[in-house]
Structures are given as structure tokens and as C-alpha cells.
Design a protein around this motif. Structure first.
Motif, mmCIF file in Angstrom:
data_model
loop_
_atom_site.group_PDB
_atom_site.id
_atom_site.type_symbol
_atom_site.label_atom_id
_atom_site.label_comp_id
_atom_site.label_asym_id
_atom_site.label_seq_id
_atom_site.Cartn_x
_atom_site.Cartn_y
_atom_site.Cartn_z
ATOM 1 N N SER A 281 0.591 -1.030 -0.063
ATOM 2 C CA SER A 281 0.098 -0.226 -0.166
ATOM 3 C C SER A 281 0.821 1.282 0.009
ATOM 4 O O SER A 281 0.221 1.748 -0.795
ATOM 5 N N ARG A 282 2.225 1.377 0.406
ATOM 6 C CA ARG A 282 3.032 2.489 0.302
ATOM 7 C C ARG A 282 3.870 2.469 -0.371
ATOM 8 O O ARG A 282 4.876 3.354 -0.984
ATOM 9 N N LEU A 283 3.363 1.799 -2.041
ATOM 10 C CA LEU A 283 4.654 2.011 -3.023
ATOM 11 C C LEU A 283 4.303 3.318 -3.866
ATOM 12 O O LEU A 283 3.198 3.309 -3.947
ATOM 13 N N ASP A 284 4.853 4.325 -4.347
ATOM 14 C CA ASP A 284 4.768 5.268 -4.976
ATOM 15 C C ASP A 284 4.878 4.488 -6.435
ATOM 16 O O ASP A 284 5.293 2.940 -6.656
ATOM 17 N N ALA A 286 7.707 4.433 -8.763
ATOM 18 C CA ALA A 286 8.371 3.888 -9.255
ATOM 19 C C ALA A 286 9.745 2.877 -7.864
ATOM 20 O O ALA A 286 9.702 2.048 -8.353
ATOM 21 N N GLY A 287 8.219 3.012 -6.655
ATOM 22 C CA GLY A 287 8.639 1.295 -6.031
ATOM 23 C C GLY A 287 7.616 0.817 -6.506
ATOM 24 O O GLY A 287 8.375 -0.827 -6.201
ATOM 25 N N PHE A 288 7.203 0.870 -7.363
ATOM 26 C CA PHE A 288 5.994 -0.011 -8.106
ATOM 27 C C PHE A 288 6.729 -0.483 -9.596
ATOM 28 O O PHE A 288 6.860 -1.587 -8.698
ATOM 29 N N ARG A 289 7.605 0.226 -10.094
ATOM 30 C CA ARG A 289 8.087 -0.630 -11.170
ATOM 31 C C ARG A 289 9.406 -1.337 -10.837
ATOM 32 O O ARG A 289 8.918 -2.696 -11.074
ATOM 33 N N ALA A 290 9.731 -0.735 -9.382
ATOM 34 C CA ALA A 290 10.461 -1.151 -8.903
ATOM 35 C C ALA A 290 10.873 -2.735 -8.875
ATOM 36 O O ALA A 290 11.442 -3.754 -8.628
ATOM 37 N N ARG A 291 10.000 -3.116 -7.827
ATOM 38 C CA ARG A 291 8.810 -3.926 -6.395
ATOM 39 C C ARG A 291 8.590 -4.647 -8.145
ATOM 40 O O ARG A 291 8.938 -6.600 -7.928
ATOM 41 N N GLY A 301 0.376 -1.538 -13.618
ATOM 42 C CA GLY A 301 0.347 -0.408 -12.919
ATOM 43 C C GLY A 301 0.441 0.527 -11.508
ATOM 44 O O GLY A 301 -0.720 -0.476 -11.183
ATOM 45 N N ARG A 302 0.423 1.373 -11.339
ATOM 46 C CA ARG A 302 0.513 1.299 -9.590
ATOM 47 C C ARG A 302 -0.882 1.671 -9.171
ATOM 48 O O ARG A 302 -1.631 0.722 -8.014
ATOM 49 N N ASP A 303 -1.765 2.555 -9.919
ATOM 50 C CA ASP A 303 -2.859 2.861 -9.671
ATOM 51 C C ASP A 303 -3.998 1.493 -9.482
ATOM 52 O O ASP A 303 -4.749 1.565 -8.439
ATOM 53 N N ARG A 304 -3.895 0.842 -10.499
ATOM 54 C CA ARG A 304 -4.858 -0.345 -10.528
ATOM 55 C C ARG A 304 -4.116 -1.717 -9.594
ATOM 56 O O ARG A 304 -5.589 -1.726 -8.766
#
Length: 371
Positions: A281-284, A286-291, A301-304
Motif C-alpha cells: 500500500s505504500r508503493l509509489d 517508482a517503487g511499484f516499478r522497481a518491485r 500499473g501502480r494505481d490499478r
């Protein structure tokens, strides 16, 4: 020049050496029923936001509609069967459940590379003939499952996915179209019998009848393909599923014959087997893409993805996660913010769950007995 009767055997050996677990040959044609089933689904609007289903339907229904010169189809399957229980993480209320196929590298990249190697091998063994080849993995207008059934890899089960007697429900599919005239294998018979475990296991009743799936009710569709708010009628059923759903696949009795997949790049990464909802839940962005670099998860994508995470937090029953969704309820993405607000309300109103006790206050199986 390779003798005509040997090329199929050589292709099988090479395919297995490249890591494919199943290989078969089919004529480049499909029965009319395959196209009719697709047309019926689209006309009923059950394809939802998957507009690609409606596009180029004629090419899907007939391989020669996509490529008039094609004569044969080499159908390949690669097992991604998990080591253990595919549904084990569904019981982890504060951890997310990611579908087995997405717990490591994107299978499109892995399989396409191997298909290209095999296609080059086919060309090298064609002798004086000058064939052409095209390779496909999931994204082209190709009806992979009916072709795989015709090539003898398995049959389409009542959940509409391919089932193999050897690999159960855990096969990625790919195809090589070729102008070569290869000897076809026998089509596989249906072996589902009277079993309906996949139908009964579906959390959203998306399998509306044997061999009939309504995609817009399916959790895989809702968490991956669907871009808007997830309808409230399905949110509780999502549980902690944050990307895809394996329930109908995992309960198939034919899985008892499946050995764990042998492709290391598809084996589950430890950090994707039961990732903590709080951390996700704390991923921005950039963090989502890296993870999720290299993972199929990255494509939504991060939002979905966080929309799904927020709903899972709402289903967790853990008030300690309330600050996470309260923060996400202020996110600039309106769809994510709405899901988070729903989750926050749900956490505030749900009874706090005690260890070993369900929502009704009844001791759960395995809870400690002081006596």
C-alpha cells in the motif's frame, strides 16, 4: 534433406530440450464451434473491456484468416505448476495473493524467446523445402486452447482453460504457425466427466455453466483487465486476491499428476508469494516499478494494482491497516481513492477478529483449546 517422417520427432526432442513440457501438431483449422462460442460471448457483452476479443474475430476463428499460407500449427506447452498449495496464501489476511503465473518473470518474454529458437530449428531441418514460420504467445488473434486440444496437449475443461493429464491446469501455451505440412496428432478427448469442482470453487460464480465463463465476473478479469472501480458486489469475494485468481485451476483433480514446473524463471520469488499488504500500500510509482520489474504485474500499473490492494485491506479485518487506506483515500487517482475509502469504512464497521475466531465469534478449525 531431413526425411519427411522424422521432422516431427526432431521437433519434439528439440522442444523438450528448450524447456517445453508438451508439444503437438495440428492442421491450421478450427471447428466452427470455436468461432461460434467466441461470437456468442462478444455479442452478449461478456468480454467487457477486453476489446481485443471483438477485434479480428474472423482471424481468431480460422488460423488461415490471420495467415492464408499457414498449413500446420505446432502447439507448445510449458508447465508452471507450483511447488506447494497454490491457494495457501488465501488464508493470510494481511498478505496479498498473487496468481501463481505472475510470481516471477513475465512468461510472454520467456516463451517467445524459446519459440523463436524452436522456429529457427524447424527452418534448419526443412531441407530443400523453404517454409515460413510465425510465433505467437497469447497476444495475437490466435485461439490457443482449441488449437492445443486439437494438437493433443489436453482438453478445455469446464473452467474453459486447458487441462493436461500430465500437467493438470498449469500450462502456458505458445504456437508456431508454419507453411510446412506436418502430420497432425489426434485431438484430445474431454476427461472432465461429472466433476464440477472448478465451477463450485469460483468465488464470484463466473463459471455460469460447464464450459461457459462470464469473464466480467471473473476475479482475474476484475483485478487485471478491468480499469474502472470493481463492482461492490464482487469486492468481498476478492478476499486478498490482488492480481488474478487460481481457484478454479488449483482444485482440478488432474493436478495430482503435475510435477513442479522446471523453468527457474517461473518459480515463485519469495517476495511475491505472500507480500504484506501494508508494504504494498505504500508503493509509489517508482517503487511499484522497481518491485515488479520483469513481472506481469507491472503491466497494470501502480494505481490499478493499489486499487486491488486497498480492497484486500478492506477484507482483512485488521484495524491496524486502517491508516494505510485512509491515506490512500486521498490519492490523486479517483478510482484508487474510492476503493480505499470503501476499505476504510469496511474496517471501521467490521468486528475485530480475534485469533482463532471467525466473524461470527465461532472458533475456527485448529484454534487452541485450553482444556
Amino acid at each position: 534433406m531431413t526425411p519427411r517422417t522424422d521432422i516431427e520427432a526432431e521437433i519434439r526432442v528439440k522442444a523438450q530440450a528448450l524447456g517445453f513440457d508438451a508439444v503437438g501438431f495440428a492442421r491450421a483449422e478450427l471447428p466452427p464451434s470455436a468461432g461460434a462460442r467466441l461470437a456468442e460471448l462478444v455479442s452478449a457483452g461478456h468480454h467487457g473491456e477486453m476489446g481485443w476479443m471483438a477485434e479480428r474475430m474472423a482471424q481468431r476463428a480460422d488460423p488461415r484468416g490471420l495467415w492464408p499460407e499457414v498449413r500446420s500449427v505446432i502447439s507448445l506447452g510449458m508447465s508452471y505448476a507450483p511447488e506447494g498449495d497454490a491457494l495457501a496464501t488465501l488464508g493470510h489476511k494481511t498478505a496479498g495473493n498473487i496468481s501463481v503465473y505472475a510470481r516471477n518473470r513475465d512468461y510472454h518474454d520467456i516463451i517467445k524467446g524459446k519459440l523463436k529458437h524452436l522456429a529457427q530449428f524447424v527452418l534448419s531441418r526443412a531441407g530443400e523445402r523453404t517454409p515460413q514460420v510465425k510465433v505467437f504467445v497469447d497476444t495475437a488473434p490466435v485461439m490457443e486452447k482449441p488449437l492445443a486440444q486439437q494438437a493433443g496437449l489436453g482438453w478445455q475443461g469446464k473452467h474453459t482453460n486447458l487441462v493436461s493429464r500430465k500437467h493438470g491446469s498449469w500450462l502456458f501455451l505458445g504456437e508456431i504457425y508454419t507453411t510446412l505440412d506436418l502430420s497432425p496428432d489426434s485431438s484430445h478427448d474431454d476427461r472432465c466427466g461429472s466433476c464440477r469442482r472448478c465451477i463450485d470453487a469460483c468465488p464470484t460464480e463466473a463459471i455460469t455453466a460447464p464450459y461457459t465463463l462470464q469473464p466480467t465476473r471473473c476475479i482475474s478479469y476484475l483485478t487485471i483487465e478491468h480499469k474502472g472501480p470493481i463492482p461492490e458486489e464482487f469486492r468481498e469475494a476478492l478476499g486478498n486476491r490482488i492480481y488474478g485468481c487460481d481457484d478454479c485451476l488449483a482444485v482440478c483433480p488432474w493436478n495430482r499428476f503435475a510435477q513442479a514446473g522446471r523453468e527457474a524463471k517461473l518459480a515463485a520469488r519469495a517476495d511475491l508469494e505472500a507480500p504484506a499488504l501494508r508494504d504494498l500500500s505504500r508503493l509509489d510509482d517508482a517503487g511499484f516499478r522497481a518491485r515488479f520489474a520483469g513481472s506481469p504485474v507491472k503491466r497494470i500499473g501502480r494505481d490499478r494494482f493499489l486499487r486491488n490492494v486497498a480492497i484486500a485491506i478492506g477484507n482483512s479485518g485488521d484495524p491496524a491497516l486502517l491508516p494505510e487506506v485512509e491515506r490512500l483515500a486521498k490519492d490523486p487517482d479517483a478510482i484508487l481513492a474510492e476503493a480505499a475509502a470503501w476499505a476504510a469504512v469496511r474496517l471501521r464497521t467490521m468486528p475485530k477478529l480475534l485469533p482463532g475466531v471467525d466473524e461470527a465469534g465461532v472458533p475456527t478449525l485448529g484454534s487452541a483449546n485450553p482444556e
